[in-house]
Design a protein around this motif. Structure first.
Motif, PDB file in Angstrom:
ATOM      1  N   ALA A 168       0.842  -1.199   0.000  1.00 28.41           N
ATOM      2  CA  ALA A 168       0.000   0.000   0.000  1.00 28.41           C
ATOM      3  C   ALA A 168       0.871   1.240   0.000  1.00 28.41           C
ATOM      4  N   ALA A 169       0.309   2.326  -0.534  1.00 28.44           N
ATOM      5  CA  ALA A 169       0.995   3.620  -0.523  1.00 28.44           C
ATOM      6  C   ALA A 169       0.449   4.473   0.616  1.00 28.44           C
ATOM      7  N   LEU A 170       1.348   5.201   1.270  1.00 25.58           N
ATOM      8  CA  LEU A 170       0.954   6.087   2.358  1.00 25.58           C
ATOM      9  C   LEU A 170       1.972   7.211   2.477  1.00 25.58           C
ATOM     10  N   ASN A 171       1.486   8.450   2.442  1.00 22.12           N
ATOM     11  CA  ASN A 171       2.345   9.630   2.633  1.00 22.12           C
ATOM     12  C   ASN A 171       3.557   9.632   1.713  1.00 22.12           C
ATOM     13  N   GLY A 172       3.327   9.283   0.443  1.00 21.21           N
ATOM     14  CA  GLY A 172       4.387   9.373  -0.552  1.00 21.21           C
ATOM     15  C   GLY A 172       5.371   8.231  -0.554  1.00 21.21           C
ATOM     16  N   LYS A 173       5.105   7.185   0.216  1.00 23.66           N
ATOM     17  CA  LYS A 173       5.981   6.019   0.258  1.00 23.66           C
ATOM     18  C   LYS A 173       5.172   4.748   0.037  1.00 23.66           C
ATOM     19  N   ILE A 174       5.855   3.653  -0.252  1.00 21.14           N
ATOM     20  CA  ILE A 174       5.193   2.368  -0.486  1.00 21.14           C
ATOM     21  C   ILE A 174       5.627   1.386   0.595  1.00 21.14           C
ATOM     22  N   TYR A 175       4.651   0.750   1.211  1.00 19.79           N
ATOM     23  CA  TYR A 175       4.904  -0.221   2.271  1.00 19.79           C
ATOM     24  C   TYR A 175       4.539  -1.620   1.783  1.00 19.79           C
ATOM     25  N   VAL A 176       5.392  -2.591   2.080  1.00 19.79           N
ATOM     26  CA  VAL A 176       5.071  -3.995   1.827  1.00 19.79           C
ATOM     27  C   VAL A 176       5.152  -4.738   3.154  1.00 19.79           C
ATOM     28  N   ALA A 177       4.304  -5.762   3.287  1.00 14.12           N
ATOM     29  CA  ALA A 177       4.255  -6.505   4.550  1.00 14.12           C
ATOM     30  C   ALA A 177       3.963  -7.968   4.274  1.00 14.12           C
ATOM     31  N   GLY A 178       4.683  -8.838   4.975  1.00 13.78           N
ATOM     32  CA  GLY A 178       4.432 -10.260   4.892  1.00 13.78           C
ATOM     33  C   GLY A 178       4.734 -10.826   3.518  1.00 13.78           C
ATOM     34  N   GLY A 179       4.016 -11.874   3.161  1.00 12.10           N
ATOM     35  CA  GLY A 179       4.265 -12.584   1.921  1.00 12.10           C
ATOM     36  C   GLY A 179       4.733 -14.000   2.204  1.00 12.10           C
ATOM     37  N   PHE A 180       5.363 -14.578   1.204  1.00 14.12           N
ATOM     38  CA  PHE A 180       5.767 -15.983   1.289  1.00 14.12           C
ATOM     39  C   PHE A 180       7.086 -16.172   0.553  1.00 14.12           C
ATOM     40  N   VAL A 181       8.044 -16.805   1.207  1.00 17.04           N
ATOM     41  CA  VAL A 181       9.281 -17.275   0.572  1.00 17.04           C
ATOM     42  C   VAL A 181       9.672 -18.562   1.289  1.00 17.04           C
ATOM     43  N   VAL A 190       9.740  -0.514   3.553  1.00 17.52           N
ATOM     44  CA  VAL A 190       9.165   0.706   3.007  1.00 17.52           C
ATOM     45  C   VAL A 190      10.085   1.252   1.919  1.00 17.52           C
ATOM     46  N   TYR A 191       9.464   1.703   0.807  1.00 12.97           N
ATOM     47  CA  TYR A 191      10.204   2.247  -0.337  1.00 12.97           C
ATOM     48  C   TYR A 191       9.959   3.742  -0.429  1.00 12.97           C
ATOM     49  N   ASP A 192      11.047   4.495  -0.599  1.00 14.28           N
ATOM     50  CA  ASP A 192      10.975   5.946  -0.767  1.00 14.28           C
ATOM     51  C   ASP A 192      11.331   6.281  -2.213  1.00 14.28           C
ATOM     52  N   PRO A 193      10.335   6.673  -3.041  1.00 11.21           N
ATOM     53  CA  PRO A 193      10.648   6.988  -4.440  1.00 11.21           C
ATOM     54  C   PRO A 193      11.626   8.144  -4.597  1.00 11.21           C
ATOM     55  N   ALA A 194      11.646   9.051  -3.631  1.00 12.69           N
ATOM     56  CA  ALA A 194      12.526  10.217  -3.744  1.00 12.69           C
ATOM     57  C   ALA A 194      13.993   9.828  -3.742  1.00 12.69           C
ATOM     58  N   THR A 195      14.312   8.739  -3.052  1.00  8.34           N
ATOM     59  CA  THR A 195      15.706   8.295  -2.972  1.00  8.34           C
ATOM     60  C   THR A 195      15.930   6.943  -3.628  1.00  8.34           C
ATOM     61  N   ASP A 196      14.869   6.367  -4.186  1.00 10.08           N
ATOM     62  CA  ASP A 196      14.932   5.020  -4.775  1.00 10.08           C
ATOM     63  C   ASP A 196      15.617   4.050  -3.823  1.00 10.08           C
ATOM     64  N   SER A 197      15.094   4.008  -2.599  1.00 11.86           N
ATOM     65  CA  SER A 197      15.725   3.154  -1.587  1.00 11.86           C
ATOM     66  C   SER A 197      14.666   2.513  -0.698  1.00 11.86           C
ATOM     67  N   TRP A 198      15.026   1.330  -0.168  1.00 15.89           N
ATOM     68  CA  TRP A 198      14.171   0.590   0.733  1.00 15.89           C
ATOM     69  C   TRP A 198      14.793   0.569   2.130  1.00 15.89           C
ATOM     70  N   SER A 199      13.944   0.472   3.132  1.00 16.13           N
ATOM     71  CA  SER A 199      14.416   0.235   4.496  1.00 16.13           C
ATOM     72  C   SER A 199      13.415  -0.687   5.182  1.00 16.13           C
ATOM     73  N   ALA A 200      13.899  -1.386   6.206  1.00 18.89           N
ATOM     74  CA  ALA A 200      13.039  -2.316   6.936  1.00 18.89           C
ATOM     75  C   ALA A 200      12.075  -1.556   7.835  1.00 18.89           C
ATOM     76  N   THR A 201      10.897  -2.140   8.050  1.00 15.90           N
ATOM     77  CA  THR A 201       9.971  -1.647   9.060  1.00 15.90           C
ATOM     78  C   THR A 201       9.922  -2.682  10.184  1.00 15.90           C
ATOM     79  N   ALA A 202       9.184  -2.344  11.251  1.00 17.84           N
ATOM     80  CA  ALA A 202       8.961  -3.340  12.295  1.00 17.84           C
ATOM     81  C   ALA A 202       8.241  -4.545  11.704  1.00 17.84           C
ATOM     82  N   SER A 203       8.582  -5.733  12.157  1.00 19.77           N
ATOM     83  CA  SER A 203       7.880  -6.937  11.750  1.00 19.77           C
ATOM     84  C   SER A 203       6.481  -6.982  12.372  1.00 19.77           C
ATOM     85  N   MET A 204       5.581  -7.685  11.694  1.00 19.80           N
ATOM     86  CA  MET A 204       4.254  -7.906  12.273  1.00 19.80           C
ATOM     87  C   MET A 204       4.387  -8.820  13.486  1.00 19.80           C
TER      88      MET A 204
END
Length: 204
Positions: A168-181, A190-204
């Motif tokens: 989902a997008a929120l406040n100009g950034k993109i957040y991803v959560a969970g999934g399967f591997v 979380v992805y910041d388009p302004a810097t083309d960079s990702w950083s970790a968020t807290a785990s669920m």
């Protein structure tokens, strides 16, 4: 209902479907493709005002597990899987299309550079992002579509591969959560388009 932390029911869809794409536009919910034994072209729309489902024009291609996002009054559907996904036949798709609610029609747009299914799909700042998914292997690569140029380009890889995640997008950034591997994931990023960079968020 967030106001009272409760759930209600709505009418069933006209038919069963697993792993469709879904997007909200102009106060309605669009449910696109999926599968019921095999991949579907059919699509339906739910109108909360009248509490009913209506069929819309079928997609150009049958696809299950596509990405879907609404942008500028249109709905974009990305990739997915052609086949039933269980008997070893079929393959991921790189084809994409756009739906025009005004005249109930679909048109093809540029293919993604690579086939993928089960990606996160998010609209942000006039563009459509396709995040991770699978092409037979789990992906951390992500791409962005510019509708004005009808072209895809790569963005920074996610910190790790993810399939069938929340996005989902929120406040100009993109957040991803969970999934399967290889198993379910509880991590997020979380992805910041302004810097083309990702950083970790807290785990669920």
């Amino acid at each position: 209902y967030p106001g009272n932390n409760s759930w209600g029911t709505i009418p069933d869809m006209p038919e069963d479907r697993l792993a469709p794409g879904a997007a909200a536009l102009n106060g309605k919910i669009y449910v696109l493709g999926g599968r019921d034994g095999s991949a579907l072209k059919s699509c339906v729309v739910y109108d909360p005002l009248y509490s009913n489902w209506t069929a819309i024009a079928p997609m150009l291609d049958a696809r299950s597990g596509p990405g879907a996002a609404a942008l500028n009054g249109k709905i974009y559907v990305l990739g997915g899987y052609l086949g039933d996904g269980e008997d070893g036949t079929g393959h991921p798709l790189k084809s994409c299309a756009v739906y025009y609610p005004g005249n109930n029609s679909w048109s093809a747009i540029a293919d993604m550079p690579d086939a993928r299914v089960g990606m996160g799909a998010v609209a942000l700042n006039g563009k459509i992002y396709a995040l991770g998914g699978s092409d037979g292997s789990y992906l951390k690569s992500s791409i962005v579509f510019d509708p004005l140029a009808n072209a895809w380009s790569a963005i920074a890889d996610m910190p790790g591969a993810r399939y069938s995640m929340g996005a989902a997008a929120l406040n100009g950034k993109i957040y991803v959560a969970g999934g399967f591997v290889g198993g379910p994931l509880k991590s997020g990023a979380v992805y910041d388009p302004a810097t083309d960079s990702w950083s970790a968020t807290a785990s669920m």
